[in-house]
Motif scaffolding. Structure first.
Motif, mmCIF file in Angstrom:
data_model
loop_
_atom_site.group_PDB
_atom_site.id
_atom_site.type_symbol
_atom_site.label_atom_id
_atom_site.label_comp_id
_atom_site.label_asym_id
_atom_site.label_seq_id
_atom_site.Cartn_x
_atom_site.Cartn_y
_atom_site.Cartn_z
ATOM 1 N N MET A 160 -30.826 34.863 48.786
ATOM 2 C CA MET A 160 -31.632 33.686 48.457
ATOM 3 C C MET A 160 -32.568 33.324 49.608
ATOM 4 N N ASN A 161 -32.030 33.070 50.792
ATOM 5 C CA ASN A 161 -32.795 33.007 52.026
ATOM 6 C C ASN A 161 -31.842 33.302 53.166
ATOM 7 N N GLU A 162 -32.361 33.258 54.385
ATOM 8 C CA GLU A 162 -31.512 33.644 55.517
ATOM 9 C C GLU A 162 -30.392 32.647 55.771
ATOM 10 N N HIS A 163 -30.462 31.476 55.151
ATOM 11 C CA HIS A 163 -29.466 30.429 55.406
ATOM 12 C C HIS A 163 -28.400 30.359 54.315
ATOM 13 N N VAL A 164 -28.704 30.901 53.130
ATOM 14 C CA VAL A 164 -27.819 30.766 51.969
ATOM 15 C C VAL A 164 -27.649 32.108 51.272
ATOM 16 N N THR A 165 -26.404 32.455 50.933
ATOM 17 C CA THR A 165 -26.123 33.596 50.073
ATOM 18 C C THR A 165 -25.620 33.070 48.737
ATOM 19 N N LEU A 166 -26.299 33.448 47.658
ATOM 20 C CA LEU A 166 -25.903 33.054 46.310
ATOM 21 C C LEU A 166 -25.126 34.209 45.675
ATOM 22 N N VAL A 167 -23.870 33.955 45.334
ATOM 23 C CA VAL A 167 -23.027 34.980 44.721
ATOM 24 C C VAL A 167 -23.220 34.886 43.207
ATOM 25 N N ASP A 168 -24.093 35.736 42.680
ATOM 26 C CA ASP A 168 -24.467 35.633 41.268
ATOM 27 C C ASP A 168 -23.785 36.691 40.403
ATOM 28 N N HIS A 169 -22.637 37.185 40.844
ATOM 29 C CA HIS A 169 -21.877 38.166 40.072
ATOM 30 C C HIS A 169 -21.605 37.597 38.668
ATOM 31 N N PRO A 170 -21.737 38.415 37.621
ATOM 32 C CA PRO A 170 -21.531 37.907 36.257
ATOM 33 C C PRO A 170 -20.176 37.236 36.047
ATOM 34 N N LEU A 171 -19.111 37.757 36.621
ATOM 35 C CA LEU A 171 -17.802 37.135 36.449
ATOM 36 C C LEU A 171 -17.750 35.761 37.105
ATOM 37 N N VAL A 172 -18.395 35.626 38.260
ATOM 38 C CA VAL A 172 -18.443 34.329 38.938
ATOM 39 C C VAL A 172 -19.188 33.317 38.073
ATOM 40 N N GLN A 173 -20.340 33.724 37.539
ATOM 41 C CA GLN A 173 -21.139 32.799 36.754
ATOM 42 C C GLN A 173 -20.427 32.405 35.454
ATOM 43 N N HIS A 174 -19.745 33.358 34.827
ATOM 44 C CA HIS A 174 -18.989 33.065 33.611
ATOM 45 C C HIS A 174 -17.871 32.057 33.889
ATOM 46 N N LYS A 175 -17.097 32.320 34.935
ATOM 47 C CA LYS A 175 -15.988 31.428 35.269
ATOM 48 C C LYS A 175 -16.500 30.045 35.664
ATOM 49 N N LEU A 176 -17.616 30.007 36.384
ATOM 50 C CA LEU A 176 -18.191 28.725 36.788
ATOM 51 C C LEU A 176 -18.646 27.919 35.566
ATOM 52 N N SER A 177 -19.201 28.590 34.578
ATOM 53 C CA SER A 177 -19.636 27.886 33.366
ATOM 54 C C SER A 177 -18.450 27.237 32.654
ATOM 55 N N ILE A 178 -17.314 27.923 32.618
ATOM 56 C CA ILE A 178 -16.120 27.335 32.005
ATOM 57 C C ILE A 178 -15.664 26.121 32.819
ATOM 58 N N MET A 179 -15.742 26.208 34.141
ATOM 59 C CA MET A 179 -15.358 25.079 34.995
ATOM 60 C C MET A 179 -16.261 23.870 34.757
ATOM 61 N N ARG A 180 -17.529 24.108 34.490
ATOM 62 C CA ARG A 180 -18.463 22.999 34.280
ATOM 63 C C ARG A 180 -18.140 22.232 32.998
ATOM 64 N N ASP A 181 -17.607 22.919 31.996
ATOM 65 C CA ASP A 181 -17.337 22.304 30.695
ATOM 66 C C ASP A 181 -16.349 21.153 30.861
ATOM 67 N N LYS A 182 -16.720 19.974 30.391
ATOM 68 C CA LYS A 182 -15.866 18.797 30.585
ATOM 69 C C LYS A 182 -14.558 18.892 29.812
ATOM 70 N N GLU A 183 -14.467 19.807 28.835
ATOM 71 C CA GLU A 183 -13.235 19.974 28.063
ATOM 72 C C GLU A 183 -12.225 20.889 28.747
ATOM 73 N N THR A 184 -12.617 21.558 29.831
ATOM 74 C CA THR A 184 -11.711 22.474 30.526
ATOM 75 C C THR A 184 -10.578 21.688 31.176
ATOM 76 N N SER A 185 -9.350 22.152 30.980
ATOM 77 C CA SER A 185 -8.176 21.429 31.469
ATOM 78 C C SER A 185 -8.053 21.508 32.992
ATOM 79 N N THR A 186 -7.276 20.607 33.538
ATOM 80 C CA THR A 186 -7.023 20.592 34.984
ATOM 81 C C THR A 186 -6.415 21.917 35.446
#
Length: 210
Positions: free
Chosen positions: A1-27
Motif C-alpha cells: 500500500m505504501n512504505e508505512h502500511v502493509t495491507l493483507v488482502d488475501h482472499p481468506l482474510v477478506q472473507h473472514k473479515l466480512s463475516i466479522m463485520r456482519d452485525k448478526e455474527t455471534s460473539t
C-alpha cells in the motif's frame, strides 16, 4: 500500500473479515475469526525475522538448518481488545514474550487513559509487535507506542484488523518508524471516533459486553 502500511488482502482474510463485520455474527464466531485472521497478519508481520543456521540431525543425516536468531520477540497487547489478536499470534510463535498496555478511551475527549503497563525486559534487543484490532483515531496506539519506546523498544511494528485513514496519519506523524500491518483500511471515522463501515466496538463484540 505504501512504505508505512502493509495491507493483507488475501482472499481468506477478506472473507473472514466480512463475516466479522456482519452485525448478526455471534460473539463466539467473532472471537474465532479474529484468532484466525491474526495468524495471517502475524505471518506477514514476521516475514523479515532474522535467521541463523544451526547444526541439527535429520533422520537422514546432519544439516545446517535455519532457525530464528536473537532474543525472542515481544508481543504487546493493547488491552482489552488486543488479546483477541494476541492469542492467535501466540499459537504461531509460542516462545514469544508477552506484555500488556492497559488503555481506555475517554469518551468525551477521545484521549487515552493508561491504567496498566507490564512488558518484557530488554525490549531494545527484541522485535516488538503491538497488537490492537482497531486503529481508529490513533490516540491510544500512539500512547502505547510512546510507552514502549520509553521502556527501551527500538524495533516496533503495529498489527491491527482495521485501520482508519485518520489513525494511519496520526501514527505516521507520531511514529514514522513503526510499520503497520492491517487487513483493511476503511473509509473514515464518524463523530464518535468509530471506524466506518468498521465492525462496531471490537472489545464489546469479542466479550459480549455493551
Amino acid at each position: 500500500m505504501n512504505e508505512h502500511v502493509t495491507l493483507v488482502d488475501h482472499p481468506l482474510v477478506q472473507h473472514k473479515l466480512s463475516i466479522m463485520r456482519d452485525k448478526e455474527t455471534s460473539t463466539g464466531q467473532f472471537r474465532q475469526l479474529l484468532r484466525e485472521i491474526s495468524q495471517f497478519l502475524a505471518y506477514e508481520i514476521t516475514r523479515e525475522l532474522p535467521l541463523e543456521n544451526q547444526a541439527i540431525e535429520t533422520p537422514m543425516g546432519p544439516m545446517d538448518a535455519p532457525m530464528l536468531r536473537g532474543k525472542k520477540l515481544a508481543l504487546i497487547s493493547i488491552l482489552r481488545a488486543g488479546n483477541g489478536l494476541l492469542d492467535g499470534v501466540l499459537e504461531l510463535v509460542p516462545s514469544a514474550r508477552v506484555g500488556f498496555v492497559g488503555l481506555y478511551r475517554d469518551e468525551q475527549t477521545l484521549e487515552p487513559v493508561e491504567y496498566y503497563f507490564k512488558v518484557p525486559d530488554v525490549l531494545n534487543e527484541r522485535l516488538v509487535i503491538a497488537v490492537d484490532p482497531m486503529l481508529a483515531t490513533g490516540n491510544s496506539s500512539v500512547a502505547a507506542i510512546d510507552r514502549l519506546k520509553e521502556a527501551g523498544a527500538t524495533n516496533i511494528r503495529f498489527m491491527c484488523l482495521l485501520a482508519a485513514p485518520e489513525g494511519i496519519a496520526r501514527m505516521r506523524q507520531a511514529h514514522p518508524d513503526v510499520h503497520i500491518v492491517t487487513a483493511s483500511v476503511d473509509e473514515k471515522l464518524n463523530e464518535q471516533g468509530y471506524i466506518v463501515p468498521g465492525l462496531g466496538d471490537a472489545g464489546d463484540r469479542m466479550f459480549g459486553t455493551k
